[in-house]
Design a protein around this motif. Structure first.
Motif, PDB file in Angstrom:
ATOM      1  N   LEU B  42      60.434 -55.114   0.272  1.00  0.00           N
ATOM      2  CA  LEU B  42      61.247 -53.930   0.588  1.00  0.00           C
ATOM      3  C   LEU B  42      60.387 -52.660   0.598  1.00  0.00           C
ATOM      4  O   LEU B  42      60.624 -51.752   1.399  1.00  0.00           O
ATOM      5  CB  LEU B  42      62.387 -53.785  -0.427  1.00  0.00           C
ATOM      6  N   GLN B  43      59.383 -52.623  -0.297  1.00  0.00           N
ATOM      7  CA  GLN B  43      58.495 -51.461  -0.321  1.00  0.00           C
ATOM      8  C   GLN B  43      57.561 -51.482   0.890  1.00  0.00           C
ATOM      9  O   GLN B  43      57.280 -50.465   1.495  1.00  0.00           O
ATOM     10  CB  GLN B  43      57.645 -51.458  -1.600  1.00  0.00           C
ATOM     11  N   LYS B  44      57.121 -52.683   1.228  1.00  0.00           N
ATOM     12  CA  LYS B  44      56.157 -52.813   2.315  1.00  0.00           C
ATOM     13  C   LYS B  44      56.821 -52.584   3.672  1.00  0.00           C
ATOM     14  O   LYS B  44      56.185 -52.086   4.607  1.00  0.00           O
ATOM     15  CB  LYS B  44      55.563 -54.237   2.261  1.00  0.00           C
ATOM     16  N   PHE B  45      58.092 -52.992   3.782  1.00  0.00           N
ATOM     17  CA  PHE B  45      58.788 -52.863   5.069  1.00  0.00           C
ATOM     18  C   PHE B  45      60.087 -52.080   4.899  1.00  0.00           C
ATOM     19  O   PHE B  45      61.151 -52.670   4.701  1.00  0.00           O
ATOM     20  CB  PHE B  45      59.075 -54.241   5.669  1.00  0.00           C
ATOM     21  N   PRO B  46      59.982 -50.738   4.984  1.00  0.00           N
ATOM     22  CA  PRO B  46      61.178 -49.911   4.784  1.00  0.00           C
ATOM     23  C   PRO B  46      62.264 -50.195   5.823  1.00  0.00           C
ATOM     24  O   PRO B  46      63.419 -49.854   5.601  1.00  0.00           O
ATOM     25  CB  PRO B  46      60.648 -48.479   4.944  1.00  0.00           C
ATOM     26  N   GLU B  47      61.888 -50.835   6.919  1.00  0.00           N
ATOM     27  CA  GLU B  47      62.900 -51.129   7.954  1.00  0.00           C
ATOM     28  C   GLU B  47      63.884 -52.218   7.516  1.00  0.00           C
ATOM     29  O   GLU B  47      64.934 -52.396   8.127  1.00  0.00           O
ATOM     30  CB  GLU B  47      62.243 -51.510   9.293  1.00  0.00           C
ATOM     31  N   ILE B  48      63.532 -52.967   6.460  1.00  0.00           N
ATOM     32  CA  ILE B  48      64.487 -53.967   5.941  1.00  0.00           C
ATOM     33  C   ILE B  48      65.593 -53.219   5.204  1.00  0.00           C
ATOM     34  O   ILE B  48      65.328 -52.449   4.282  1.00  0.00           O
ATOM     35  CB  ILE B  48      63.802 -54.951   4.967  1.00  0.00           C
ATOM     36  N   ARG B  49      66.820 -53.440   5.649  1.00  0.00           N
ATOM     37  CA  ARG B  49      67.960 -52.829   4.948  1.00  0.00           C
ATOM     38  C   ARG B  49      68.856 -53.958   4.456  1.00  0.00           C
ATOM     39  O   ARG B  49      69.587 -54.570   5.244  1.00  0.00           O
ATOM     40  CB  ARG B  49      68.715 -51.884   5.891  1.00  0.00           C
ATOM     41  N   LEU B  50      68.768 -54.231   3.180  1.00  0.00           N
ATOM     42  CA  LEU B  50      69.476 -55.382   2.619  1.00  0.00           C
ATOM     43  C   LEU B  50      70.990 -55.302   2.824  1.00  0.00           C
ATOM     44  O   LEU B  50      71.659 -56.324   2.944  1.00  0.00           O
ATOM     45  CB  LEU B  50      69.180 -55.520   1.129  1.00  0.00           C
ATOM     46  N   ALA B  51      71.509 -54.072   2.871  1.00  0.00           N
ATOM     47  CA  ALA B  51      72.955 -53.917   3.044  1.00  0.00           C
ATOM     48  C   ALA B  51      73.372 -54.360   4.444  1.00  0.00           C
ATOM     49  O   ALA B  51      74.530 -54.686   4.683  1.00  0.00           O
ATOM     50  CB  ALA B  51      73.353 -52.464   2.811  1.00  0.00           C
ATOM     51  N   HIS B  52      72.414 -54.382   5.352  1.00  0.00           N
ATOM     52  CA  HIS B  52      72.735 -54.616   6.760  1.00  0.00           C
ATOM     53  C   HIS B  52      72.154 -55.938   7.278  1.00  0.00           C
ATOM     54  O   HIS B  52      72.838 -56.724   7.926  1.00  0.00           O
ATOM     55  CB  HIS B  52      72.210 -53.436   7.574  1.00  0.00           C
ATOM     56  N   ASP B  53      70.885 -56.192   6.980  1.00  0.00           N
ATOM     57  CA  ASP B  53      70.225 -57.397   7.511  1.00  0.00           C
ATOM     58  C   ASP B  53      70.732 -58.644   6.803  1.00  0.00           C
ATOM     59  O   ASP B  53      71.054 -58.614   5.628  1.00  0.00           O
ATOM     60  CB  ASP B  53      68.707 -57.283   7.323  1.00  0.00           C
ATOM     61  N   LYS B  54      70.756 -59.739   7.549  1.00  0.00           N
ATOM     62  CA  LYS B  54      71.192 -60.998   6.943  1.00  0.00           C
ATOM     63  C   LYS B  54      70.009 -61.699   6.276  1.00  0.00           C
ATOM     64  O   LYS B  54      68.854 -61.531   6.680  1.00  0.00           O
ATOM     65  CB  LYS B  54      71.784 -61.913   8.024  1.00  0.00           C
ATOM     66  N   VAL B  55      70.303 -62.463   5.244  1.00  0.00           N
ATOM     67  CA  VAL B  55      69.279 -63.274   4.588  1.00  0.00           C
ATOM     68  C   VAL B  55      69.813 -64.705   4.480  1.00  0.00           C
ATOM     69  O   VAL B  55      71.018 -64.939   4.549  1.00  0.00           O
ATOM     70  CB  VAL B  55      68.923 -62.726   3.183  1.00  0.00           C
ATOM     71  N   GLY B  56      68.893 -65.655   4.334  1.00  0.00           N
ATOM     72  CA  GLY B  56      69.341 -67.045   4.260  1.00  0.00           C
ATOM     73  C   GLY B  56      68.314 -67.927   3.585  1.00  0.00           C
ATOM     74  O   GLY B  56      67.232 -67.475   3.195  1.00  0.00           O
ATOM     75  N   ILE B  57      68.694 -69.191   3.416  1.00  0.00           N
ATOM     76  CA  ILE B  57      67.803 -70.192   2.838  1.00  0.00           C
ATOM     77  C   ILE B  57      67.697 -71.342   3.830  1.00  0.00           C
ATOM     78  O   ILE B  57      68.707 -71.957   4.172  1.00  0.00           O
ATOM     79  CB  ILE B  57      68.344 -70.686   1.479  1.00  0.00           C
ATOM     80  N   PHE B  58      66.496 -71.582   4.326  1.00  0.00           N
ATOM     81  CA  PHE B  58      66.264 -72.629   5.331  1.00  0.00           C
ATOM     82  C   PHE B  58      67.307 -72.571   6.461  1.00  0.00           C
ATOM     83  O   PHE B  58      67.908 -73.593   6.809  1.00  0.00           O
ATOM     84  CB  PHE B  58      66.259 -74.014   4.677  1.00  0.00           C
ATOM     85  N   GLY B  59      67.502 -71.370   7.017  1.00  0.00           N
ATOM     86  CA  GLY B  59      68.339 -71.239   8.211  1.00  0.00           C
ATOM     87  C   GLY B  59      69.826 -71.085   7.955  1.00  0.00           C
ATOM     88  O   GLY B  59      70.600 -70.919   8.892  1.00  0.00           O
ATOM     89  N   ARG B  60      70.233 -71.152   6.699  1.00  0.00           N
ATOM     90  CA  ARG B  60      71.650 -71.017   6.365  1.00  0.00           C
ATOM     91  C   ARG B  60      71.847 -69.663   5.686  1.00  0.00           C
ATOM     92  O   ARG B  60      71.234 -69.381   4.661  1.00  0.00           O
ATOM     93  CB  ARG B  60      72.058 -72.161   5.430  1.00  0.00           C
TER      94      ARG B  60
END
Lengths: 221, 101
Positions: B42-60
């Motif tokens: 998150l520090q390295k890539f300020p463009e990541i917005r956790l409130a908005h971007d999706k996250v997953g585990i092995f494609g789910r």
């Protein structure tokens, strides 16, 4: 036999590309070990693997790699053309080593260091957005062997990890389904038992009435 | 997997020119959010917005408060470049579908 298959598998490049006609490198190794197939069916391994297999098995390498199995350019990896990707996940499902990161309707990206160059992701893509190109060393944070046996070991480990995960997920899916079926079965059992109880009660009343044909209070003494 | 005291996981943020793979160990019970925060991405890539971007585990896709299993690869996704509606129209014109699975 198994020991021989192990030694053969150790010579294969572990691209898991299926050019040989087997589902993975291990199955090809086992087929060579039993004598079911030839040693010249691994385009990614090329002459080097062919010679090593000939030495190990005592068979001839004279025919060269079967030209009908297609060429293979070592060091090439899959790359996704981002403006075209629609996030369909088909390439992710096709990748034998979990080299592609992405989810439904999200951008898909190849982790270059994990890509074996097998090309299995290319045919399923509905928008033709995957190209093969020389690796550029773009993966950070992983210590990755770039060629040879160490790289093959690395690919094999990732293939096994994915296979184990898929097997685990399938077991979990089956267990969920069985629990659901059991719950449904139990519910049906309860309903059937209640129906039987009601039917038995009705039968008891009828039997009673049959023994006493006249209605209570209606008959003469 | 369940019952492990230490979770060995990876957090991945993949860009075409650099794929960042952060291997880490976490105490059992750690959440997706904790893993991402500890990864330093998150520090390295300020463009990541956790409130908005999706996250997953092995494609789910998973939620930030979900738990993790040993061996998970936690992935931070990026949005598509292409407008999906437009893509669907083009595919239909070519007689293909986006399909499922």
């Amino acid at each position: 036999m198994t020991v021989l298959a192990d030694r053969i598998d150790a010579l294969l490049p572990q691209t898991q590309c299926r050019r040989c006609g087997y589902p993975d490198c291990r199955k090809y190794a086992e087929a060579i070990a039993t004598g079911a197939t030839d040693i010249n069916r691994c385009p990614p391994g090329g002459q080097e693997t062919l010679q090593a297999l000939a030495k190990l098995t005592g068979r001839t390498a004279a025919a060269g790699i079967d030209p009908g199995l297609g060429g293979f350019t070592p060091g090439h990896v899959a790359v996704i053309i981002e403006p075209l990707c629609i996030g369909c996940t088909k390439c992710i499902q096709a990748c034998p080593v979990d080299a592609i990161v992405g989810a439904a309707k999200q951008m898909h990206t190849v982790i270059e260091a994990l890509c074996t160059g097998c090309e299995l992701c290319i045919p399923p893509c509905p928008v033709d957005c995957i190209r093969m190109q020389p690796a550029r060393g773009t993966t950070e944070g992983m210590v990755v062997p770039v060629s040879g046996n160490k790289q093959a070991d690395f690919f094999r480990a990732h293939y096994r990890a994915r296979s184990a995960r898929l097997a685990r997920e399938q077991t979990e899916r089956h267990a969920r389904l069985r629990r659901k079926e059991f719950a449904a079965g139990a519910r049906e059992e309860v309903i059937a038992r209640r129906k039987a109880e009601i039917a038995a009660a009705v039968a008891r009343v009828r039997a009673k009435r049959a023994q006493q044909p006249s209605k209570p209070g209606g008959g003469s003494r | 997997m369940a019952g492990a005291e230490i979770l060995r996981i990876e957090v991945v943020y993949a860009l075409p020119d650099t794929q960042h793979v952060i291997a880490m160990e976490l105490a059992a019970g750690a959440s997706v959010r904790t893993a991402i925060e500890r990864s330093g991405l998150l520090q390295k890539f300020p463009e990541i917005r956790l409130a908005h971007d999706k996250v997953g585990i092995f494609g789910r896709v998973v939620k930030l408060d979900d738990g993790l299993d040993d061996g998970d690869r936690l992935e931070i996704y990026r949005p598509l470049v292409r407008d999906p509606k437009e893509a669907r129209r083009e595919l239909a014109a070519r007689g293909k579908t986006m399909g499922r699975g």
